[in-house]
Structures are given as structure tokens and as C-alpha cells.
Design an enzyme around this catalytic site. Structure first.
Site, PDB file in Angstrom:
ATOM      1  N   ARG A 197     -10.126  43.771  32.709  1.00  0.00           N
ATOM      2  CA  ARG A 197      -9.764  44.362  33.988  1.00  0.00           C
ATOM      3  C   ARG A 197     -10.979  45.075  34.538  1.00  0.00           C
ATOM      4  O   ARG A 197     -11.548  45.944  33.870  1.00  0.00           O
ATOM      5  CB  ARG A 197      -8.656  45.413  33.807  1.00  0.00           C
ATOM      6  N   THR A 254     -11.488  47.873  40.502  1.00  0.00           N
ATOM      7  CA  THR A 254     -10.434  47.179  41.276  1.00  0.00           C
ATOM      8  C   THR A 254      -9.180  46.937  40.457  1.00  0.00           C
ATOM      9  O   THR A 254      -8.113  46.656  41.019  1.00  0.00           O
ATOM     10  CB  THR A 254     -10.933  45.802  41.745  1.00  0.00           C
ATOM     11  N   ASP A 261      -5.312  52.231  24.758  1.00  0.00           N
ATOM     12  CA  ASP A 261      -6.087  51.012  25.009  1.00  0.00           C
ATOM     13  C   ASP A 261      -5.998  50.111  23.780  1.00  0.00           C
ATOM     14  O   ASP A 261      -6.540  50.430  22.715  1.00  0.00           O
ATOM     15  CB  ASP A 261      -7.545  51.386  25.315  1.00  0.00           C
ATOM     16  N   ASP A 295      -9.402  48.834  22.246  1.00  0.00           N
ATOM     17  CA  ASP A 295     -10.137  49.902  21.561  1.00  0.00           C
ATOM     18  C   ASP A 295      -9.469  50.281  20.243  1.00  0.00           C
ATOM     19  O   ASP A 295     -10.141  50.522  19.244  1.00  0.00           O
ATOM     20  CB  ASP A 295     -10.229  51.141  22.463  1.00  0.00           C
TER      21      ASP A 295
HETATM   22  C1  PRP Z   1      -6.049  44.997  28.452  1.00  0.00           C
HETATM   23  C2  PRP Z   1      -4.923  44.220  27.811  1.00  0.00           C
HETATM   24  C3  PRP Z   1      -4.604  43.192  28.856  1.00  0.00           C
HETATM   25  C4  PRP Z   1      -4.848  43.948  30.123  1.00  0.00           C
HETATM   26  C5  PRP Z   1      -3.517  44.359  30.681  1.00  0.00           C
HETATM   27  O1  PRP Z   1      -7.238  44.327  28.332  1.00  0.00           O
HETATM   28  O2  PRP Z   1      -5.258  43.670  26.572  1.00  0.00           O
HETATM   29  O3  PRP Z   1      -5.404  42.033  28.796  1.00  0.00           O
HETATM   30  O4  PRP Z   1      -5.614  45.099  29.797  1.00  0.00           O
HETATM   31  O5  PRP Z   1      -3.670  44.925  31.919  1.00  0.00           O
HETATM   32  P1  PRP Z   1      -3.126  44.263  33.244  1.00  0.00           P
HETATM   33  O6  PRP Z   1      -1.738  43.777  32.963  1.00  0.00           O
HETATM   34  O7  PRP Z   1      -3.165  45.391  34.231  1.00  0.00           O
HETATM   35  O8  PRP Z   1      -4.036  43.141  33.636  1.00  0.00           O
HETATM   36  P2  PRP Z   1      -8.628  44.962  28.861  1.00  0.00           P
HETATM   37  O9  PRP Z   1      -8.862  44.572  30.291  1.00  0.00           O
HETATM   38  O10 PRP Z   1      -8.652  46.407  28.548  1.00  0.00           O
HETATM   39  O11 PRP Z   1      -9.717  44.153  28.034  1.00  0.00           O
HETATM   40  P3  PRP Z   1     -10.021  44.190  26.449  1.00  0.00           P
HETATM   41  O12 PRP Z   1      -8.842  43.545  25.754  1.00  0.00           O
HETATM   42  O13 PRP Z   1     -11.249  43.362  26.334  1.00  0.00           O
HETATM   43  O14 PRP Z   1     -10.219  45.608  26.016  1.00  0.00           O
HETATM   44  N1  URA Z   2      -4.498  47.834  28.778  1.00  0.00           N
HETATM   45  C1  URA Z   2      -4.312  48.549  27.646  1.00  0.00           C
HETATM   46  O1  URA Z   2      -4.954  48.301  26.624  1.00  0.00           O
HETATM   47  N2  URA Z   2      -3.399  49.544  27.673  1.00  0.00           N
HETATM   48  C2  URA Z   2      -2.678  49.834  28.761  1.00  0.00           C
HETATM   49  O2  URA Z   2      -1.851  50.753  28.706  1.00  0.00           O
HETATM   50  C3  URA Z   2      -2.897  49.078  29.939  1.00  0.00           C
HETATM   51  C4  URA Z   2      -3.804  48.079  29.906  1.00  0.00           C
END
Ligand code: PRP
Ligand code: URA
Length: 209
Positions: free
Chosen positions: A104, A108, A200, A203
Site C-alpha cells: 500500500r 495514497t 502490521d 512487520d
Molecule cells: C498489508 C496487508 C495487505 C494490505 C491490506 O500489506 O498484508 O496486503 O496491507 O490493506 P488494504 O486492504 O488496505 O489494501 P502492506 O501493504 O503493509 O505490505 P507488506 O505485506 O509488504 O507489509
Molecule cells: N495492513 C496491516 O498489516 N494491518 C492493518 O491493520 C491494515 C493493513
């Protein structure tokens, strides 16, 4: 219209509570996500078709059932979706795995795709898109759009925690998709994190911050 299924199995709910707990460290978090993914796979595969076979037991011939051999594909959304893959593969070891890299944009909040590698016969497989968090739904909806462009026809979405906003968006953009979750939480906060959620997911799985 796609449905939303929330798994209320006591083992899933118990483990999810520990996953949510901020005191749960990376090792235990990873193990629990793996275990819940396996339990969810058990539930999600309930409708898998069977065919009849005969086997010789030491005593007699038995009419039995085996899986009809439907081809399955798992599509984790990187990074956090990776944490659920091994748990599902324990139950469906012959599934092929495609990867979709998506993050994400912090400004944005829109999903940015940075990687894609799918099995070549994606159109013949029943796909399970995997991501622990369905927040705004942007990442999942974009992932499903990409998979459909590549020829995917039968897609399910599996997540640990969904926000109502995410469920709404996925169904608004893809009304054919069934969503499977261990919980649907209250809402998103101002940073589009799920409340109460688990923080997260990437993380916590990989020990980054
Ligand atoms: C997190 C999660 C989803 C997304 C959900 O990933 O694992 O993919 O956010 O959010 P959304 O429904 O609002 O799109 P992130 O973008 O943090 O990436 P990462 O898994 O690489 O940490
Ligand atoms: N992505 C995450 O990892 N946690 C949230 O709560 C939302 C998006």
C-alpha cells in the site's frame, strides 16, 4: 453475489486471540498464523469434490472416496500472505503457488504491484488468494483484477481479519468472490489500519518495523 464466511471454530478463535495480542513475539506469531491458516484450509476445502474408488483392506474390498483431483492454486499477496502458505500446503500439498507482490502506498493507500509470477495453467485452477489483512480492500481487489486479467476464473479470498470496508470494496469490484475470514472487525482507523486488528501483519511476521 459473493458471500462472506466467518470461521467461528473455537481453535481458530483461540489462536487468533493470541495473534492479536501485542505481547506475542515474532516466533509465536508466525507459528500461530501458520496453524490458523491450516485450520482455515480445512474449513475452506469442505466443498472439494470426491470420487469413489475401491481399495483392498486386509479384510475385504472397501468402497471409499478420494479427492477428485481438482487443481488448486494458492496466491499469497506479498509479504504478509507468505505467512499463511505453509499452513495451507500442509493440507493441500499438491497446490501450486503463485506470488503477487503488492504494497500500500503510504500516502495514497492505493496498492502498488511490484511482482507477479503465476503457474502457467492458472485458468484451470481453483485459486485461493491469501492475505492476513483485508483493510480498505484495495490490495485484494487489485490482486483479483490482475488474476482475472491473467485468465483466472474461480477465485476465493482468505484472510485472518477483515474490515467491513474491505469486504464491501471487494464485493463492489468483484461480486463473484467468496471471502473467508477468521474475524470481521469494527472499522479502520485514520491510517486505514484495522481496529482492533493485530497491527502490521508483515512487520509482525518478519520482525521488521
Ligand atoms: C498489508 C496487508 C495487505 C494490505 C491490506 O500489506 O498484508 O496486503 O496491507 O490493506 P488494504 O486492504 O488496505 O489494501 P502492506 O501493504 O503493509 O505490505 P507488506 O505485506 O509488504 O507489509
Ligand atoms: N495492513 C496491516 O498489516 N494491518 C492493518 O491493520 C491494515 C493493513
Amino acid at each position: 453475489m459473493g458471500n462472506l464466511y466467518v470461521f467461528d471454530h473455537p481453535l481458530i478463535q483461540h489462536k487468533l486471540t493470541h495473534i492479536r495480542d501485542k505481547r506475542t513475539g515474532t516466533k509465536e506469531f508466525r507459528e500461530l498464523v501458520d496453524e490458523v491458516a491450516a485450520l482455515m484450509a480445512y474449513e475452506i476445502t469442505r466443498d472439494m469434490p470426491l470420487r469413489e474408488v475401491e481399495v483392498e483392506t486386509p479384510v475385504a474390498t472397501a468402497k471409499c472416496k478420494v479427492l477428485a483431483g481438482k487443481k488448486i492454486g494458492l496466491v499469497p499477496i506479498l509479504r504478509a500472505g507468505l505467512g499463511m502458505v505453509d499452513g495451507i500446503l500442509k493440507l493441500i500439498p499438491t497446490a501450486k503457488v503463485g506470488h503477487l507482490g503488492m504494497y500500500r502506498d503510504p500516502e495514497t493507500l492505493e496498492p502498488v504491484m511490484y511482482y507477479s509470477k503465476m503457474p502457467s495453467d492458472i485458468g484451470e485452477r481453483d485459486l485461493i488468494v491469501i492475505d492476513p489483512m483485508l483493510a480498505t480492500g484495495g490490495s485484494a481487489a487489485a490482486a483479483i483484477t490482475e488474476l482475472k486479467k491473467m485468465g483466472a476464473r474461480n477465485i476465493k479470498l482468505m484472510c485472518l481479519i477483515a474490515a467491513p470496508e474491505g469486504v464491501k470494496r471487494v464485493h463492489a469490484e468483484h461480486d463473484d468472490i467468496d471471502i473467508y475470514a477468521a474475524a470481521v472487525d469494527e472499522r479502520l482507523n485514520e491510517k486505514s489500519y484495522i481496529v482492533p486488528g493485530l497491527g502490521d501483519a508483515g512487520d509482525r511476521l518478519f520482525g521488521t518495523k
